[in-house]
Structures are given as structure tokens and as C-alpha cells.
Write a protein that holds these residues in place. Structure first.
Motif, PDB file in Angstrom:
ATOM      1  N   THR A   1       2.386  -4.541   6.839  1.00 54.37           N
ATOM      2  CA  THR A   1       4.126  -4.889   6.413  1.00 54.37           C
ATOM      3  C   THR A   1       4.680  -5.488   5.674  1.00 54.37           C
ATOM      4  O   THR A   1       5.541  -6.153   4.830  1.00 54.37           O
ATOM      5  CB  THR A   1       4.784  -5.243   8.433  1.00 54.37           C
ATOM      6  OG1 THR A   1       3.849  -3.808   9.132  1.00 54.37           O
ATOM      7  CG2 THR A   1       6.032  -4.707   8.364  1.00 54.37           C
ATOM      8  N   GLU A   2       4.239  -7.155   6.359  1.00 55.39           N
ATOM      9  CA  GLU A   2       4.184  -8.341   5.177  1.00 55.39           C
ATOM     10  C   GLU A   2       4.117  -8.279   3.408  1.00 55.39           C
ATOM     11  O   GLU A   2       5.268  -7.906   2.899  1.00 55.39           O
ATOM     12  CB  GLU A   2       3.180  -9.043   5.502  1.00 55.39           C
ATOM     13  CG  GLU A   2       3.275  -9.945   4.563  1.00 55.39           C
ATOM     14  CD  GLU A   2       1.544 -12.029   4.885  1.00 55.39           C
ATOM     15  OE1 GLU A   2       3.055 -12.815   4.552  1.00 55.39           O
ATOM     16  OE2 GLU A   2       1.703 -11.960   5.966  1.00 55.39           O
TER      17      GLU A   2
ATOM     18  N   THR B   1       7.037  -6.120   2.328  1.00 61.03           N
ATOM     19  CA  THR B   1       7.861  -6.712   2.620  1.00 61.03           C
ATOM     20  C   THR B   1       8.338  -7.135   1.155  1.00 61.03           C
ATOM     21  O   THR B   1       9.356  -7.699   0.316  1.00 61.03           O
ATOM     22  CB  THR B   1       8.389  -7.763   4.161  1.00 61.03           C
ATOM     23  OG1 THR B   1       6.911  -8.487   4.340  1.00 61.03           O
ATOM     24  CG2 THR B   1       8.558  -6.355   4.952  1.00 61.03           C
ATOM     25  N   ARG B   2       7.085  -7.999   1.226  1.00 62.00           N
ATOM     26  CA  ARG B   2       6.654  -9.380  -0.063  1.00 62.00           C
ATOM     27  C   ARG B   2       7.186  -8.265  -1.818  1.00 62.00           C
ATOM     28  O   ARG B   2       7.495  -8.752  -1.965  1.00 62.00           O
ATOM     29  CB  ARG B   2       5.392  -9.814   0.001  1.00 62.00           C
ATOM     30  CG  ARG B   2       5.427 -10.478   1.248  1.00 62.00           C
ATOM     31  CD  ARG B   2       4.573 -11.832   1.341  1.00 62.00           C
ATOM     32  NE  ARG B   2       4.097 -13.014   2.506  1.00 62.00           N
ATOM     33  CZ  ARG B   2       4.723 -13.604   2.190  1.00 62.00           C
ATOM     34  NH1 ARG B   2       5.132 -14.476   0.636  1.00 62.00           N
ATOM     35  NH2 ARG B   2       4.376 -14.818   2.664  1.00 62.00           N
TER      36      ARG B   2
ATOM     37  N   THR C   1      10.647  -8.028  -2.345  1.00 61.61           N
ATOM     38  CA  THR C   1      11.387  -9.495  -3.077  1.00 61.61           C
ATOM     39  C   THR C   1      10.574  -9.560  -4.577  1.00 61.61           C
ATOM     40  O   THR C   1      11.744  -9.479  -4.879  1.00 61.61           O
ATOM     41  CB  THR C   1      10.412 -10.437  -1.959  1.00 61.61           C
ATOM     42  OG1 THR C   1      10.736 -10.571  -0.740  1.00 61.61           O
ATOM     43  CG2 THR C   1      11.519 -11.522  -3.080  1.00 61.61           C
TER      44      THR C   1
ATOM     45  N   ARG D   1      13.129 -16.354   0.600  1.00 60.19           N
ATOM     46  CA  ARG D   1      12.087 -15.389   0.619  1.00 60.19           C
ATOM     47  C   ARG D   1      10.731 -15.186  -0.562  1.00 60.19           C
ATOM     48  O   ARG D   1      10.500 -15.247  -1.949  1.00 60.19           O
ATOM     49  CB  ARG D   1      13.089 -14.228   0.793  1.00 60.19           C
ATOM     50  CG  ARG D   1      12.141 -13.422   1.335  1.00 60.19           C
ATOM     51  CD  ARG D   1      12.918 -12.011   1.614  1.00 60.19           C
ATOM     52  NE  ARG D   1      13.502 -11.586   1.103  1.00 60.19           N
ATOM     53  CZ  ARG D   1      14.119 -10.928   0.491  1.00 60.19           C
ATOM     54  NH1 ARG D   1      14.331 -10.257   2.028  1.00 60.19           N
ATOM     55  NH2 ARG D   1      15.047 -10.066  -0.397  1.00 60.19           N
TER      56      ARG D   1
END
Length: 285
Positions: free
Chosen positions: A78-79, A82-83, A86, A229
């Protein structure tokens, strides 16, 4: 009619063109080469890993380590996702700046010869200056937020756009230009009807280059702007500091996948635009 004449007629008789290749043949042609190259890379990776001493094997994780530390950890996946969002948002935002500015600059240099002579040396100088050398200036002037990262991506990806478009505009067939002049067409009409369509394939060559560099530039920007972020760049740094090399390799693979995806996006768009009239977007025979 003699046999010789019959043989000549048969030899030069019209023959129907072969039909388009089947879907299976096209898929094999497109997918088999990269798959085979991937297998070669994996074999070379494991061969190189086998030469490392045992206490250094952690530098090149094996498939079991990737499975245990990456693929079976939903939190990390998941990380990673999401990264990646970004990083790709930074890359695309930078392209949204560099592409329009590069196109406008190329048209201005094509329209005014003196502008080409005045601007082009500075374009080359901008490309030759290491971006890391001017990052402190960007930090002092703009700060550490989202926009400085976007600006670095724009700097990375800018050079290829005006140079390729200018080359395409200067390579337009002179006979086409003379035909427009015979009709007393204005310069803007010639640019719209002849210049831009003829130079579009070379422009898309520059867009493919810039698109593949955009993700790399976004990751580089995150290595110097740690606030806000975080994306894949921060994930790479954190994994390296914590000696989680499996996660670092996963971030590297994801960054490569994003670069390839942006490249393929421009490649697909170019093929859709040029497949009917230009060799660069030609359909496989």
C-alpha cells in the motif's frame, strides 16, 4: 506463345498482398522479445549474485527475500502504491510545464532565425549544467514544497522538446512550403497545415525521451526535497538507511515501471496519430 514468354508473364504477374497478421502473431512479436530479454537479465542477476561472498548477499536479494519482505506485506505494498502516485504526479506536473513551453520556444526559434541563434546556446548550457548544482538556489528562492520538485522535473525534461520540434519544423519538404507560398498562404497557415503535422513525429520522439526522464527527475528531486508528502525517492532513502534492500529493489522496479509506462503512453499516442501516414507509427506487416 512460347514457353519463355509464358514464364516471364507468370514471373511478373500481380500477386495479392498478404493479409494483416493474426492477433496471436502480433502478440508474440510484441511480447516475446522483452520476455526473453527479461529472462536473460534474471539469469545474469543470479549469476552475478552467486559471485558475492556470503556476508554481502544482502546487497542483491533473491526471490525468497522479495517474497517475504515485499510481496507478502500488504502494508508495504500500500505504501509503495501511494508513494508511486506521488512520484507520478510530480513527473506529470513537470511535463505539463516543459511540454507547452518547449513547443512555444521551438516555434519562436523557427519563426525568427535570430532567436534560434540567441537561445539555442543557452539551451545547451542549461542541459549541461548539473541540476544538483542549482538545487540550493531553488531551495532558497522557492522553498521545499511540491512546486520545487515539479520545477526540477521541468528542467530535466525541457531540452528534448524544443530541439526535436525545431528539427522537425526545419525538415519540412520545401516543395510543400513553395506550394503554400504560391497560394499566398500566411506563415501561420503554413505552420498549422504543413509545419506542425510534418514535424509531429520528431516532436513525439522528444516526448518519449522527456517522458522516460520525468520519473527519474521526480525521484532525484525527492532526494533533495524531503519535506511534504514523500514518493519513491524518499522510500528508496528510507529503505537504504534501514538496510531493507528488498524494499529498495521493489521501489527501483516500480520507478522503472513508471518510466516505461510514461514512455509507452507517448509511444501509443504517436502510433495512433501517425499510423496511417508516417513510417514511425507504421503498423507491423
Amino acid at each position: 506463345m512460347t514457353d519463355t514468354k509464358v514464364a516471364k508473364i507468370t514471373r511478373y504477374a500481380a500477386r495479392p498482398l498478404p493479409g494483416p497478421p493474426s492477433i496471436a502473431r502480433r502478440m508474440t512479436r510484441e511480447l516475446l522479445p522483452p520476455v526473453l530479454m527479461g529472462i536473460v537479465i534474471i539469469i545474469a542477476y543470479h549469476a552475478l549474485r552467486s559471485t558475492l561472498p556470503e556476508h554481502r548477499l544482502f546487497l542483491m536479494p533473491d526471490s525468497h527475500g522479495m517474497w517475504d519482505q515485499v510481496l507478502t506485506k500488504p502494508d508495504f505494498l500500500t505504501e509503495l502504491f501511494t508513494r508511486s502516485l506521488t512520484t507520478i504526479s510530480i513527473a506529470l506536473a513537470g511535463l505539463l510545464i516543459s511540454i507547452p513551453l518547449g513547443i512555444v520556444l521551438a516555434i519562436v526559434m523557427f519563426r525568427f532565425y535570430v532567436m534560434e541563434k540567441a537561445v539555442f546556446p543557452y539551451l545547451v548550457a542549461l542541459q549541461s549544467i548539473p541540476v544538483m548544482a542549482i538545487i540550493p538556489l531553488i531551495q532558497s528562492a522557492i522553498g521545499f514544497g511540491f512546486f520545487p520538485k515539479v520545477l526540477i522535473v521541468a528542467l530535466f525534461t525541457f531540452f528534448a522538446i524544443p530541439t526535436t520540434l525545431l528539427l522537425g519544423l526545419k525538415s519540412v519538404d520545401r516543395n510543400i512550403i513553395n506550394l503554400f507560398k504560391l497560394q499566398n498562404a500566411s506563415w501561420w497557415v503554413m505552420l498549422k497545415k504543413a509545419g506542425l503535422p510534418s514535424s509531429a513525429p520528431t516532436l513525439f520522439a522528444g516526448l518519449r525521451i522527456s517522458g522516460s526522464l520525468a520519473v527519474i527527475a521526480a525521484i532525484v528531486s525527492e532526494l533533495f526535497f524531503l519535506s511534504g508528502r514523500g514518493g519513491l525517492g524518499q522510500l528508496l532513502m528510507n529503505a537504504k538507511i534501514d538496510f531493507k534492500y528488498e524494499q529498495m529493489y521493489a521501489a527501483l522496479i516500480m520507478s522503472s515501471a513508471l518510466s516505461i509506462a510514461v514512455y509507452l503512453m507517448f509511444n501509443w499516442l504517436g502510433n495512433r496519430l501517425f499510423s496511417n501516414w508516417h513510417e514511425s507509427g507504421g503498423k507491423p506487416q
